[in-house]
Each structure stands twice: as structure tokens, then as C-alpha cells.
Design a protein around this motif. Structure first.
Motif, short mmCIF file in Angstrom:
data_model
loop_
_atom_site.label_atom_id
_atom_site.label_comp_id
_atom_site.label_asym_id
_atom_site.label_seq_id
_atom_site.Cartn_x
_atom_site.Cartn_y
_atom_site.Cartn_z
N ASN A 199 0.81 -1.22 0.00
CA ASN A 199 0.00 0.00 0.00
C ASN A 199 0.84 1.27 0.00
N GLN A 200 2.15 1.16 -0.32
CA GLN A 200 3.01 2.34 -0.26
C GLN A 200 2.59 3.41 -1.26
N MET A 201 2.23 3.02 -2.47
CA MET A 201 1.82 3.99 -3.48
C MET A 201 0.54 4.70 -3.07
N GLN A 202 -0.37 3.97 -2.41
CA GLN A 202 -1.60 4.60 -1.93
C GLN A 202 -1.30 5.63 -0.85
N LEU A 203 -0.36 5.31 0.04
CA LEU A 203 0.02 6.26 1.09
C LEU A 203 0.62 7.53 0.50
N ILE A 204 1.48 7.36 -0.50
CA ILE A 204 2.11 8.52 -1.14
C ILE A 204 1.07 9.37 -1.85
N SER A 205 0.14 8.72 -2.55
CA SER A 205 -0.92 9.47 -3.26
C SER A 205 -1.78 10.26 -2.28
N GLU A 206 -2.10 9.65 -1.13
CA GLU A 206 -2.93 10.33 -0.14
C GLU A 206 -2.25 11.58 0.41
N LYS A 207 -0.93 11.53 0.52
CA LYS A 207 -0.20 12.69 1.03
C LYS A 207 -0.08 13.79 -0.01
N LEU A 208 -0.01 13.42 -1.29
CA LEU A 208 0.35 14.38 -2.33
C LEU A 208 -0.84 15.08 -2.98
N TYR A 209 -2.04 14.48 -2.92
CA TYR A 209 -3.12 15.02 -3.75
C TYR A 209 -3.55 16.43 -3.33
N ASN A 210 -3.33 16.79 -2.07
CA ASN A 210 -3.79 18.10 -1.60
C ASN A 210 -2.64 19.02 -1.21
N VAL A 211 -1.43 18.71 -1.66
CA VAL A 211 -0.27 19.56 -1.34
C VAL A 211 -0.33 20.84 -2.18
N THR A 212 -0.10 21.96 -1.55
CA THR A 212 -0.10 23.25 -2.25
C THR A 212 1.17 24.01 -1.91
N THR A 213 1.46 25.01 -2.72
CA THR A 213 2.63 25.86 -2.46
C THR A 213 2.22 27.03 -1.57
N ASP A 214 3.22 27.69 -1.03
CA ASP A 214 2.98 28.91 -0.27
C ASP A 214 3.92 30.01 -0.78
N PHE A 215 3.85 31.17 -0.19
CA PHE A 215 4.63 32.32 -0.65
C PHE A 215 5.91 32.52 0.15
N GLU A 216 6.31 31.52 0.92
CA GLU A 216 7.47 31.66 1.78
C GLU A 216 8.71 31.04 1.13
N GLU A 217 9.86 31.47 1.59
CA GLU A 217 11.12 30.89 1.14
C GLU A 217 11.42 29.65 1.98
N SER A 218 11.78 28.58 1.33
CA SER A 218 11.98 27.31 2.01
C SER A 218 13.24 27.34 2.86
N GLU A 219 13.17 26.63 4.00
CA GLU A 219 14.29 26.54 4.94
C GLU A 219 15.01 25.22 4.74
N PHE A 220 16.13 25.26 4.01
CA PHE A 220 16.89 24.04 3.77
C PHE A 220 17.62 23.56 5.03
N GLY A 221 17.83 24.47 5.97
CA GLY A 221 18.43 24.07 7.24
C GLY A 221 17.52 23.10 8.00
N ASN A 222 16.22 23.38 8.01
CA ASN A 222 15.27 22.49 8.66
C ASN A 222 15.18 21.15 7.91
N LEU A 223 15.29 21.22 6.57
CA LEU A 223 15.28 19.99 5.79
C LEU A 223 16.47 19.11 6.16
N TYR A 224 17.66 19.72 6.25
CA TYR A 224 18.86 18.94 6.59
C TYR A 224 18.72 18.33 7.99
N ALA A 225 18.25 19.12 8.95
CA ALA A 225 18.11 18.61 10.32
C ALA A 225 17.14 17.43 10.36
N PHE A 226 16.06 17.51 9.61
CA PHE A 226 15.07 16.42 9.60
C PHE A 226 15.67 15.17 8.96
N CYS A 227 16.34 15.32 7.82
CA CYS A 227 16.93 14.17 7.14
C CYS A 227 18.01 13.53 8.00
#
Length: 341
Positions: A199-227
Motif C-alpha cells: 500500500n506504499q503507493m496509496q500512502l504517497i498518493s494520499e499525502k500528495l493530492y492536496n499539497v499546495t505551495t505557499d509564498f514563503e522561502e523554504s528553509e533548507f536548514g530544517n530539511l537537513y536537520a530532519f533528514c
């Protein structure tokens, strides 16, 4: 944007105590959640008077991204016709292998696979049997900041990234690898750990269908800390973002370098085909010449971004949005063939 019908009327005759279903068709034009609010019905009796009924039963329906590309890849993969889709046949360079078992030597086996300790113990030639390493983690990191709002042929860059993620995840699972994803802007969200369950593809689809962008600049520092905290095993990180200028890249380069120390990072950089065409046009008027010079400047900056990423040892995909999916799969297959994971 919601699904609303305002320009048609649906009429039907209903007998006393009769239950009747009235159907109509609508076609959503983008992924997301579509809301059907209260339904208004005008009931006319004997042609003399009418009464209005309001049904307070709102309904919300999910509209998922297109599965056409994913199904097409799956079909051509099973019939060995991926070249028709633009997938390159990549010769395996070296090998990324994991030990399977020990067996007797047969003519044609590679000498470097001889197990000398087992050979001495059993007094006959024995070799190590290997199999291609599987279950390698493949992650799609999708930037949902303002840089992904740029439109192209009716879709945003985020839409192209989501479509590519679905096909890439499906391709990875077909090759017995583990697929996962996350989205990020100011913070990281919608994280799905890399797995290859049914069911991995179903889980990914459920997360992605309602994703939207915002007007903010992304924080790559938070991305690195999470990864760094949640992705422990060496993985392929397909980073869907868009650096327009060398200054924008410079602000995030330190985090990309740290990610590349423990993972294989592939940064997607989108071609602005309209600017490329404008840069090649011969201007007839002064304003056309100005536009051409500005377009050439932006195109040059894109090439600087690619060169700087390569200089730092980070792989890239420089592609137009419509070719993103094919180029992402080709890069994934190339990395697998070169045994970089």
C-alpha cells in the motif's frame, strides 16, 4: 477552485413516495479537495406553486494526480518497451552487490569471487554468490515554497514534481527498492518513510493530492536537520526545487553539501523554455533588445547554478517541466547502474 454548476438546470418528474436519483458529470481540472456545498431544489406542485428545499449535506471529494504516466511506465516496463517512453538502456558499470551464499566454482566464474578460506577448508574451489543489492531507500524531497508556484502549460512546477514523484516511486518499488517522500517549506511535513509494502503507493498518493505551495522561502536548514535525524541509511534524495539565481543557491549550498556527505543528492533545476526562446530571438525594437538581454542573463545564471552544483559534487537534472519524469527515472537508473548507492 471548486466544482460548481451554475449554468444548467436539472429537471425531473417525481411521483408521490418515489425515490429518484439525478446524476450529472463534472470534470476536475486540478488535483486537490473539491467541496460540494448545500444543494438547492425547487419543487413545483400542480403547476400552481413551488417550494424551495435546501439540503444541508456538504460533501468533500479528493481529486488525485494523474496516474496515466505511472500506469504507462508500469505497462512498458513489464513488456520491456521502456525505450518508447524515453527511458535509456544504461549499461551496468561495476556492481552494487550483496552476499547471497557460497557455491562450487564452475567454469566462467570470476576469479575475484573465489572464497579462499572456504576453498582451503573444503579442499575444492568455492566462490561467493552475490545478488544485486535491493531495498535501497529512494526519497523524493518536494519543495513547496514560492519557487514552485511558477506556471507552465497549465500546471505549476509543483504539479510536475508530484507527477514525477509518483512515477519514480512506482519505478523504485518495481525494482524492489524502497520508496518514500516528504514535502518541505518553512518546516518539513507529509513524511512517509521509504518502504516497498503493497500500500506504499496509496500512502504517497494520499499525502500528495492536496499539497499546495505557499509564498514563503523554504528553509533548507530544517530539511537537513530532519533528514539527519530520520533518514539514517544512505539514500538517493531526489530534490525537487528550482534555483533561479546563483545567489539563491549560495544561501542553501552549505546544507546541500552536508546532505551530500551521507546521501546521493540529485537536485532538479527547471529550464525556463520561454526565457530560452526569448534569449534566442532577434529583437526588432529597443524593448525587444532589452527583453533579450535580460532573458540571456537569466539563462546564463541557470548555467552557473548547474556548474556550481557540479563543482560541489552534487548531481543535477536540468530539464524542462514536461520532460521531468523521464529524466528523473533515467537519473535513478543511471545511479543504480553505476553502483553509487
Amino acid at each position: 477552485m471548486q466544482l460548481q454548476l451554475r449554468n444548467i438546470e436539472l429537471e425531473s418528474t417525481i411521483l408521490p413516495r418515489e425515490v429518484k436519483t439525478i446524476s450529472y458529470q463534472v470534470r476536475p481540472t486540478s488535483r486537490g479537495v473539491y467541496a460540494f456545498e448545500r444543494c438547492h431544489a425547487m419543487v413545483q406542485r400542480l403547476g400552481l406553486f413551488e417550494r424551495k428545499f435546501t439540503l444541508n449535506e456538504p460533501l468533500r471529494l479528493a481529486c488525485y494526480p494523474s496516474f496515466i504516466q505511472m500506469r504507462k511506465y508500469q505497462l512498458l516496463a513489464t513488456t520491456d518497451r521502456l525505450v518508447e517512453l524515453g527511458i535509456k538502456r544504461i549499461r551496468k558499470i561495476g556492481a552494487t552487490l550483496e552476499f547471497d551464499h557460497i557455491r562450487e566454482y564452475v567454469r566462467g566464474d570470476e576469479y575475484r569471487h573465489l572464497n579462499w578460506k572456504a576453498t582451503a577448508k573444503h579442499k575444492k574451489l568455492l566462490v561467493n554468490q552475490y545478488q544485486e543489492e535491493k531495498s535501497q531507500p529512494i526519497y523524493a524531497l518536494i519543495d513547496t515554497g514560492r519557487v514552485m508556484r511558477m506556471p507552465f502549460n497549465g500546471l505549476t512546477l509543483l504539479d510536475y514534481a508530484i507527477n514525477s514523484t509518483l512515477v519514480l516511486a512506482n519505478a523504485a518499488i518495481l525494482k524492489q527498492d524502497r520508496a518514500g517522500m516528504l514535502t518541505f517549506s518553512k518546516t518539513v511535513s507529509d513524511h512517509i518513510p521509504a518502504e516497498k509494502r503493497n500500500n506504499q503507493m496509496q500512502l504517497i498518493s494520499e499525502k500528495l493530492y492536496n499539497v499546495t505551495t505557499d509564498f514563503e522561502e523554504s528553509e533548507f536548514g530544517n530539511l537537513y536537520a530532519f533528514c539527519n535525524k530520520h533518514i539514517n541509511k544512505r539514500s538517493l534524495l531526489m530534490l525537487y526545487t528550482n534555483f533561479e539565481t546563483i545567489d539563491a543557491l549560495s544561501r542553501q549550498m552549505a546544507y546541500l553539501r552536508m546532505l551530500a556527505k551521507t546521501h546521493i543528492v540529485v537536485v532538479v533545476v527547471f529550464k525556463n523554455t520561454e526565457l530560452i526562446d526569448m534569449a534566442k530571438e532577434e529583437g526588432q525594437r529597443t524593448i525587444d533588445v532589452y527583453n533579450q538581454i535580460i532573458a540571456q542573463k537569466f539563462v546564463y545564471e541557470k548555467h552557473q547554478v548547474i556548474q556550481e552544483l557540479h563543482r560541489q559534487g552534487i548531481q543535477t537534472i536540468y530539464t524542462s517541466p514536461e520532460n521531468l519524469t523521464i529524466n528523473a527515472i533515467n537519473k535513478y537508473l543511471e545511479i543504480k547502474a553505476r553502483g553509487l548507492l
